[in-house]
Design a protein around this motif. Structure first.
Motif, PDB file in Angstrom:
ATOM      1  N   ASP A 196      -8.678   6.932 -10.889  1.00 57.64           N
ATOM      2  CA  ASP A 196      -9.492   5.417 -10.326  1.00 57.64           C
ATOM      3  C   ASP A 196     -11.054   5.508 -10.586  1.00 57.64           C
ATOM      4  O   ASP A 196     -11.578   6.359 -10.252  1.00 57.64           O
TER       5      ASP A 196
ATOM      6  N   SER B 221      -3.449   4.949 -10.749  1.00 54.18           N
ATOM      7  CA  SER B 221      -2.503   5.363  -9.315  1.00 54.18           C
ATOM      8  C   SER B 221      -1.805   6.428  -9.469  1.00 54.18           C
ATOM      9  O   SER B 221      -0.860   6.639  -8.536  1.00 54.18           O
TER      10      SER B 221
ATOM     11  N   THR C 279       0.745   5.536  -6.512  1.00 54.39           N
ATOM     12  CA  THR C 279       0.372   4.647  -5.369  1.00 54.39           C
ATOM     13  C   THR C 279       0.928   3.194  -5.926  1.00 54.39           C
ATOM     14  O   THR C 279       0.409   2.819  -7.284  1.00 54.39           O
TER      15      THR C 279
ATOM     16  N   SER D 204       2.697   4.918  -1.130  1.00 55.97           N
ATOM     17  CA  SER D 204       2.891   6.024  -2.529  1.00 55.97           C
ATOM     18  C   SER D 204       4.247   6.530  -2.362  1.00 55.97           C
ATOM     19  O   SER D 204       4.678   6.706  -1.490  1.00 55.97           O
TER      20      SER D 204
END
Length: 417
Positions: free
Chosen positions: A21, A137, A153, A159
């Protein structure tokens, strides 16, 4: 507990990968370049050179047919159209994507973040769908037995942990062998300097290419007056007042600053950064329209061939081997393999292909090693009757080559003497 668990540093049962991320990375400053510009994969794609390189690689991988092949007993292979994975890879990987779009997304993810993830929808031990997952993710966990699990996620924040058997993970170049290296992070200095250079030139154009200057006076200025003067100068030189006369009063003096040598080399710096980014992504600058010098048709053809061999070839092989290992991994898949058909990109000029096909058909007396139908398939032509047999060698003029005389036979011309 095994023997290896007693060693120092082996108490933990898992090793977790860093999240991809960009927000997480920017928060800790790991993506800030020395040019002072934060570099993430999203910001990197705003750089025209990065986007052009990705598009060139993605187009080269996506436009080439990708098929599941079946090994033949006598060698070679043929398209395995009956295999369930054939349609997934060649036509429809899921309900909303084409094969072209899936491979295009694969390259954008793998080339930028070093990793591309796809959920394998398996029905009756066969992959029926490939669903792409945002690399940002996914968190990879490597266990002590070197097996991998993937925590994904979702958009709602929830998740789920998936085993390695349910994820198709295409890695780029890797150091630890289970995570691909983040290309943007590795090349963040070159990309960051490119972003900073673009920002500088954009600000210059936004200012009407006006050089800065000094507004001076011998009077002492109070802080509140200083703020007012700044606003007044901005109103005088900004917006619709650009390039209009600058009115000065109250004993103030405006001194125009000249362009420096650094400003004069601005375009050369941008050209050099284009080449640096191309080097980081493994793309020849000529393929994105950046030619350092004029090219002839001959040199251009060699550049295109080098692009296929040195840029696209490794990506083809990387994806093929990943498919064979991760998608064709069942006992029922024995004898099947994936293959990119790059003949369309490797076609030369009509004259060159004609000479190659002539030799392949045995012209000149050498043994033929291709049938007419094999050549017609390379040219996207339908087969013809009797075209599956190797032709007999012929002379340059087209006549069949003479048969070799049998042992002991005499030349007829010698008999006439």
């Amino acid at each position: 507990m095994g023997m290896w668990d007693w060693l120092p540093g082996r108490k933990s049962t898992e090793q977790k990968a860093v999240s991809f991320d960009p927000v997480w990375l920017d928060f800790f400053g790991s993506r800030t370049s020395k040019a002072g510009v934060p570099v993430s994969w999203e910001r990197a794609m705003d750089v025209s050179t990065v986007f052009a390189c990705l598009r060139v690689i993605a187009n080269g991988v996506a436009q080439v047919p990708l098929r599941v092949m079946k090994e033949l007993p006598d060698g070679g292979g043929e398209p395995a159209t009956e295999h369930p994975l054939y349609t997934v890879l060649n036509r429809r990987p899921n309900k909303w994507m084409t094969s072209f779009e899936l491979r295009e997304t694969l390259i954008f993810h793998a080339a930028l973040t070093g990793n591309a993830f796809f959920y394998k929808n398996i029905v009756r031990k066969q992959v029926k769908e490939l669903i792409p997952i945002d690399p940002g993710s996914v968190t990879i966990t490597r266990h002590n037995d070197y097996s991998l699990t993937y925590r994904v996620t979702g958009l709602d924040g929830s998740s789920i942990e998936l085993p390695q058997s349910m994820i198709w993970h295409v890695r780029g170049p890797s150091w630890d062998t289970w995570r691909g290296l983040d290309a943007v992070q590795q090349a963040r200095e070159a990309i960051g300097l490119t972003i900073a250079t673009e920002n500088t030139q954009a600000e210059m154009h936004a200012n009407g290419l006006q050089a800065s200057g000094t507004y001076s006076t011998e009077q002492k200025i109070a802080p509140e007056e200083y703020i007012k003067i700044q606003k007044w100068i901005a109103a005088q030189i900004g917006g619709a007042n650009k390039h209009k006369p600058f009115v000065i009063d109250a004993g103030f003096k405006w001194t125009q600053q000249t362009m420096t040598g650094v400003d004069a080399q601005h375009l050369e710096t941008r050209k050099f950064q284009t080449e640096q980014v191309c080097q980081a992504l493994g793309v020849f600058p000529q393929m994105i329209g950046h030619a350092g010098q004029a090219m002839t048709f001959a040199s251009a053809e060699q550049v295109f061939l080098a692009h296929v061999v040195h840029t696209l070839g490794p990506w083809w092989e990387r994806i093929q081997q990943s498919i064979d290992v991760n998608l064709l991994d069942g006992p029922e898949d024995d004898g099947f393999y994936s293959k990119f058909n790059a003949n369309g990109l490797l076609k030369g000029a009509h004259k060159d292909r004609a000479e190659f096909y002539s030799k392949a058909l045995g012209t000149g007396g050498s043994p033929a090693y291709m049938t007419p139908n094999e050549i017609r398939a390379l040219e996207d032509l339908n087969p013809i009757a009797g075209g599956d047999e190797l032709p007999k060698p012929t002379n340059v003029g087209g006549a069949p080559a003479p048969d070799k005389p049998s042992p002991g036979a005499q030349d007829s011309q010698n008999d006439d003497r």
